[in-house]
Design an enzyme around this catalytic site. Sequence first.
Site, PDB file in Angstrom:
ATOM      1  N   HIS A 183       0.832  -1.210   0.000  1.00 25.04           N
ATOM      2  CA  HIS A 183       0.000   0.000   0.000  1.00 25.04           C
ATOM      3  C   HIS A 183       0.870   1.266   0.000  1.00 25.04           C
ATOM      4  CE1 HIS A 183      -2.765   3.099   1.314  1.00 25.04           C
ATOM      5  NE2 HIS A 183      -2.049   3.275   2.397  1.00 25.04           N
ATOM      6  N   HIS A 188       1.194   5.352  -2.017  1.00 27.51           N
ATOM      7  CA  HIS A 188       1.698   6.674  -1.610  1.00 27.51           C
ATOM      8  C   HIS A 188       2.902   7.199  -2.382  1.00 27.51           C
ATOM      9  CE1 HIS A 188      -0.958   7.300   1.799  1.00 27.51           C
ATOM     10  NE2 HIS A 188      -0.753   6.048   2.182  1.00 27.51           N
ATOM     11  N   GLU A 228      -5.643   9.414   1.294  1.00 26.48           N
ATOM     12  CA  GLU A 228      -5.957   7.975   1.238  1.00 26.48           C
ATOM     13  C   GLU A 228      -7.019   7.615   0.199  1.00 26.48           C
ATOM     14  OE1 GLU A 228      -4.339   5.551   2.332  1.00 26.48           O
ATOM     15  OE2 GLU A 228      -3.161   6.358   3.991  1.00 26.48           O
ATOM     16  N   SER A 247      -3.774   1.196  -4.344  1.00 25.09           N
ATOM     17  CA  SER A 247      -3.145  -0.063  -3.942  1.00 25.09           C
ATOM     18  C   SER A 247      -4.164  -1.188  -3.812  1.00 25.09           C
ATOM     19  CB  SER A 247      -2.396   0.109  -2.613  1.00 25.09           C
ATOM     20  OG  SER A 247      -3.294   0.402  -1.566  1.00 25.09           O
TER      21      SER A 247
HETATM   22  N1  NLE Z   1      -7.167  -0.897   1.474  1.00 21.77           N
HETATM   23  C1  NLE Z   1      -5.814  -0.558   1.120  1.00 21.77           C
HETATM   24  C2  NLE Z   1      -5.155  -1.737   0.388  1.00 21.77           C
HETATM   25  O1  NLE Z   1      -5.681  -2.817   0.403  1.00 21.77           O
HETATM   26  O2  NLE Z   1      -4.094  -1.565  -0.190  1.00 21.77           O
HETATM   27  C3  NLE Z   1      -5.002  -0.177   2.326  1.00 21.77           C
HETATM   28  C4  NLE Z   1      -5.578   1.001   3.065  1.00 21.77           C
HETATM   29  C5  NLE Z   1      -4.723   1.465   4.230  1.00 21.77           C
HETATM   30  C6  NLE Z   1      -5.331   2.666   4.902  1.00 21.77           C
HETATM   31 FE   FE2 Z   2      -1.947   5.001   3.594  1.00 25.89          FE
END
Ligand code: NLE
Ligand code: FE2
Length: 325
Positions: A183, A188, A228, A247
């Site tokens: 992630h 990011h 996010e 992600s």
């Molecule tokens: N739901 C995201 C993922 O599966 O990559 C991660 C979120 C973290 C806040």
């Molecule tokens: Fe994050």
Amino acid sequence: LDGVTLLADNSVSIKDPWFPRHASDLDNCNHLMTKYEPDLDMNHPGFADKEYRARRKVIAEIAFAYKYGEPIPCIPYTETENETWSRVFITVLDLVPKHACVEYQRVFKKLQEERIFESHRIPQLQEVSDFLKRNTGFTLRPAAGLLTARDFLSSLAFRVFQSTQYVRHINSPYHTPEPDCIHELLGHMPLLADPSFAQFSQEIGLASLGASDEEIEKLSTIYWFTIEFGLCKEGTEVKAYGAGLLSAYGELLHALSDKCEHRPFDPSTTALQKYQDQEYQPIYFVAESFEDAKEKFRRWVAAMSRPFEVRYNPHTQRVEVLDSV
Ligand code: NLE
Ligand code: FE2
């Protein structure tokens, strides 16, 4: 210690609360939230997997031991961990051209050209940190898990991003409620290397220094719905820039479908929106652009109650406090 000494030593007062003043003070800002941990949560895909839990502990120790200025230790990822990365990477590759904002795509390409993003291996945090530094001055610190909102946001003031280094369980590659390095890396890193986005991230961090608990809650809600899970306009289309979307392709498709609600990003209303972090979001906020989001955010922050202003000095990596009343 008596109260007076405490005040003098830690400068704790309402007008002058403790918060990190130098990037090295972030060594004290790594308080964890105990949430979604494979040791505690029976629904965690790693709960019954002893080997996975042991691995998580080893990687967490690296973050606990880390101190400002040290290189981030390299983790030789296992074949399974690289395989998990590979699966997510391939789905992201597929969706990025259509659904990610142009800024994300631009840096993603650069990361591929520099052979930092490759499908067969997880990049190391140190090489990504070096890449960010060359582009926007952001650097990474390893984090053992989900941090408190106050600690996490305060790092952004120093252009430091607290990044987990462990990998999600192979049994749930396409969505996890907790952050993991897949992630952090796919979600990011590309945008933290974009100047306008980096600036926006740092401003959320600066606003959090010395803020009240209530304000921290609002700032982390804004963080949640922008960095996010944010969407933005691009001509007549809506694109994703939020890391939690980039992600996790399941949620990315959900966010751009008609199964959820889109509202215009407006800090004063967005800051009050309740959110949950277990399932896909029912509501997303759409920014006109990063520049516009930043403008609106600045106007909103100016109305915060803090009796001082802060300014970051990149030469000394120090936050300077300016009396504004
Ligand atoms: N739901 C995201 C993922 O599966 O990559 C991660 C979120 C973290 C806040
Ligand atoms: Fe994050």
